[in-house]
Enzyme design. Structure first.
Site, mmCIF file in Angstrom:
data_model
loop_
_atom_site.group_PDB
_atom_site.id
_atom_site.type_symbol
_atom_site.label_atom_id
_atom_site.label_comp_id
_atom_site.label_asym_id
_atom_site.label_seq_id
_atom_site.Cartn_x
_atom_site.Cartn_y
_atom_site.Cartn_z
ATOM 1 N N ASP A 11 0.804 -1.060 -0.039
ATOM 2 C CA ASP A 11 0.046 0.074 0.026
ATOM 3 C C ASP A 11 0.874 1.113 0.003
ATOM 4 O O ASP A 11 0.883 2.155 1.098
ATOM 5 C CB ASP A 11 -1.065 0.007 1.208
ATOM 6 C CG ASP A 11 -1.842 -1.217 1.056
ATOM 7 O OD1 ASP A 11 -2.437 -1.512 -0.026
ATOM 8 O OD2 ASP A 11 -2.394 -1.720 2.310
ATOM 9 N N LYS A 34 0.508 -8.084 -2.813
ATOM 10 C CA LYS A 34 -0.922 -7.257 -3.073
ATOM 11 C C LYS A 34 -0.653 -6.032 -3.767
ATOM 12 O O LYS A 34 -0.174 -5.170 -2.896
ATOM 13 C CB LYS A 34 -1.950 -7.418 -1.877
ATOM 14 C CG LYS A 34 -3.196 -6.905 -2.452
ATOM 15 C CD LYS A 34 -4.185 -6.828 -1.292
ATOM 16 C CE LYS A 34 -3.906 -5.881 -0.462
ATOM 17 N NZ LYS A 34 -4.382 -4.648 -0.974
ATOM 18 N N LEU A 62 -8.013 -4.996 -7.517
ATOM 19 C CA LEU A 62 -8.874 -4.300 -8.022
ATOM 20 C C LEU A 62 -10.247 -4.057 -7.707
ATOM 21 O O LEU A 62 -10.937 -3.309 -7.901
ATOM 22 C CB LEU A 62 -8.632 -3.904 -9.576
ATOM 23 C CG LEU A 62 -6.866 -3.861 -9.781
ATOM 24 C CD1 LEU A 62 -6.941 -3.544 -11.290
ATOM 25 C CD2 LEU A 62 -6.574 -2.549 -8.925
ATOM 26 N N LYS A 63 -10.823 -5.292 -7.141
ATOM 27 C CA LYS A 63 -12.321 -5.276 -7.075
ATOM 28 C C LYS A 63 -13.003 -4.913 -7.874
ATOM 29 O O LYS A 63 -13.973 -4.091 -7.941
ATOM 30 C CB LYS A 63 -12.629 -4.755 -5.527
ATOM 31 C CG LYS A 63 -11.784 -5.308 -4.316
ATOM 32 C CD LYS A 63 -12.203 -4.306 -3.309
ATOM 33 C CE LYS A 63 -11.249 -4.652 -2.068
ATOM 34 N NZ LYS A 63 -9.732 -4.175 -2.101
ATOM 35 N N ILE A 67 -20.701 -3.932 -15.473
ATOM 36 C CA ILE A 67 -21.575 -4.795 -16.169
ATOM 37 C C ILE A 67 -20.702 -5.773 -16.586
ATOM 38 O O ILE A 67 -19.551 -5.594 -16.737
ATOM 39 C CB ILE A 67 -22.203 -3.764 -17.297
ATOM 40 C CG1 ILE A 67 -21.253 -3.444 -18.324
ATOM 41 C CG2 ILE A 67 -23.200 -2.805 -16.949
ATOM 42 C CD1 ILE A 67 -21.940 -2.777 -19.726
ATOM 43 N N PRO A 68 -21.173 -6.995 -17.006
ATOM 44 C CA PRO A 68 -20.517 -8.159 -17.407
ATOM 45 C C PRO A 68 -19.481 -8.164 -18.514
ATOM 46 O O PRO A 68 -18.157 -8.353 -18.483
ATOM 47 C CB PRO A 68 -21.601 -9.172 -17.676
ATOM 48 C CG PRO A 68 -22.740 -8.988 -16.549
ATOM 49 C CD PRO A 68 -22.816 -7.196 -16.753
ATOM 50 N N GLN A 188 -9.628 -1.845 10.394
ATOM 51 C CA GLN A 188 -10.288 -2.878 9.896
ATOM 52 C C GLN A 188 -11.092 -3.259 11.479
ATOM 53 O O GLN A 188 -10.676 -3.153 12.417
ATOM 54 C CB GLN A 188 -9.518 -4.167 9.879
ATOM 55 C CG GLN A 188 -8.171 -3.954 8.830
ATOM 56 C CD GLN A 188 -8.782 -4.280 7.448
ATOM 57 O OE1 GLN A 188 -10.016 -4.805 7.409
ATOM 58 N NE2 GLN A 188 -8.079 -4.295 6.347
ATOM 59 N N GLY A 208 -0.557 -6.078 5.925
ATOM 60 C CA GLY A 208 0.170 -4.729 5.515
ATOM 61 C C GLY A 208 1.071 -4.019 6.479
ATOM 62 O O GLY A 208 2.058 -4.214 6.440
ATOM 63 N N ARG A 209 0.526 -2.942 7.126
ATOM 64 C CA ARG A 209 1.208 -2.015 7.970
ATOM 65 C C ARG A 209 2.149 -2.959 8.965
ATOM 66 O O ARG A 209 3.246 -2.356 9.171
ATOM 67 C CB ARG A 209 0.320 -1.230 8.714
ATOM 68 C CG ARG A 209 -0.278 -0.039 7.658
ATOM 69 C CD ARG A 209 -1.230 0.619 8.050
ATOM 70 N NE ARG A 209 -2.608 0.075 8.054
ATOM 71 C CZ ARG A 209 -3.706 0.549 8.351
ATOM 72 N NH1 ARG A 209 -3.924 1.706 8.682
ATOM 73 N NH2 ARG A 209 -4.827 -0.164 8.395
#
Length: 230
Positions: A11, A34, A62-63, A67-68, A188, A208-209
């Protein structure tokens, strides 16, 4: 099925930050990292090519949610980067997830986000207007992800047993929000230690951190690696 390496969340805002960070690890160390929205949007495909060129594995986080047809086309582009894993939002629906699988091909892992680990049950019910428990929502999304032919889901470690019990033991559960014992939870809401995540059956963990902000990232990584290995 379980990945032996913790996934390190890169990150960072720039490629130079990534280069400086990775240079603090032994050259022979093959990491799993990641690459999320901040870094990818700042640098673009170049960062994936750089990290892959060093021999590291890449989870491109990237989540995608659209639309498909759009998601399918985007996945065709990501497939050319030879990422090892990427993801979509399960809320996009079964047809969107099927299109993502078709666009990406059968090589890389493709998983779906159920509920973000920053989301509490109260937030889900009030903002998303999903009037079930958080756990029921996560399991529902996981079942739809399996129906679409994806490899697994991103979920909280607290939900792993429920998901594997509802689907199959080889259905991937990738769990972010992992913190060594005594670490701050940060933003989180649902967190767990590496040891607990291993015992509960997580297949991949993301840290991460606790690593990226450590005085000695390689040492912090090794500690978490050993906790994850047991």
């Amino acid at each position: 099925m379980r990945e032996s390496r913790p996934i390190i969340a890169l990150d960072f805002p720039s490629l130079s930050d990534v280069k400086s960070f990775l240079a603090r690890f032994p050259k022979k160390e093959q990491l799993y990292v990641k690459i999320g929205m901040e870094l990818y949007y700042a640098v673009g495909p170049e960062v994936v090519r750089y990290v892959k060129g060093l021999g590291h594995s890449v989870f491109l986080d990237l989540k995608l949610h659209d639309i498909p047809n759009t998601v399918q086309s985007a996945m065709k582009v990501l497939a050319e980067l030879e990422v090892d894993m990427t993801n979509v939002h399960a809320a996009g629906g079964v047809e969107m997830m099927k299109a993502a699988r078709e666009g990406l091909g059968e090589g890389p892992r493709l998983i779906a986000v159920t509920q973000l680990t920053s989301t509490s049950e109260k937030q889900m019910q009030h903002f998303q207007n999903i009037q079930t428990s958080l756990e029921e929502s996560v399991v529902h999304y996981a079942k739809k992800t399996a129906e679409a032919g994806l490899d697994g889901v991103v979920c909280s470690a607290q939900e792993v047993k429920l998901i594997k019990g509802a689907i199959a033991s080889d259905f991937i559960c990738l769990t972010p929000g992992i913190r060594p014992a005594g670490s701050a939870a940060g933003d989180q809401k649902r967190v767990m230690t590496p040891k607990d995540a291993r015992q509960i059956g997580s297949d991949y963990i993301v840290v991460g951190r606790p690593i990226t902000q450590a005085d000695n990232p390689a040492e912090a990584y090794r500690t978490i690696f050993e906790q994850w290995q047991g």
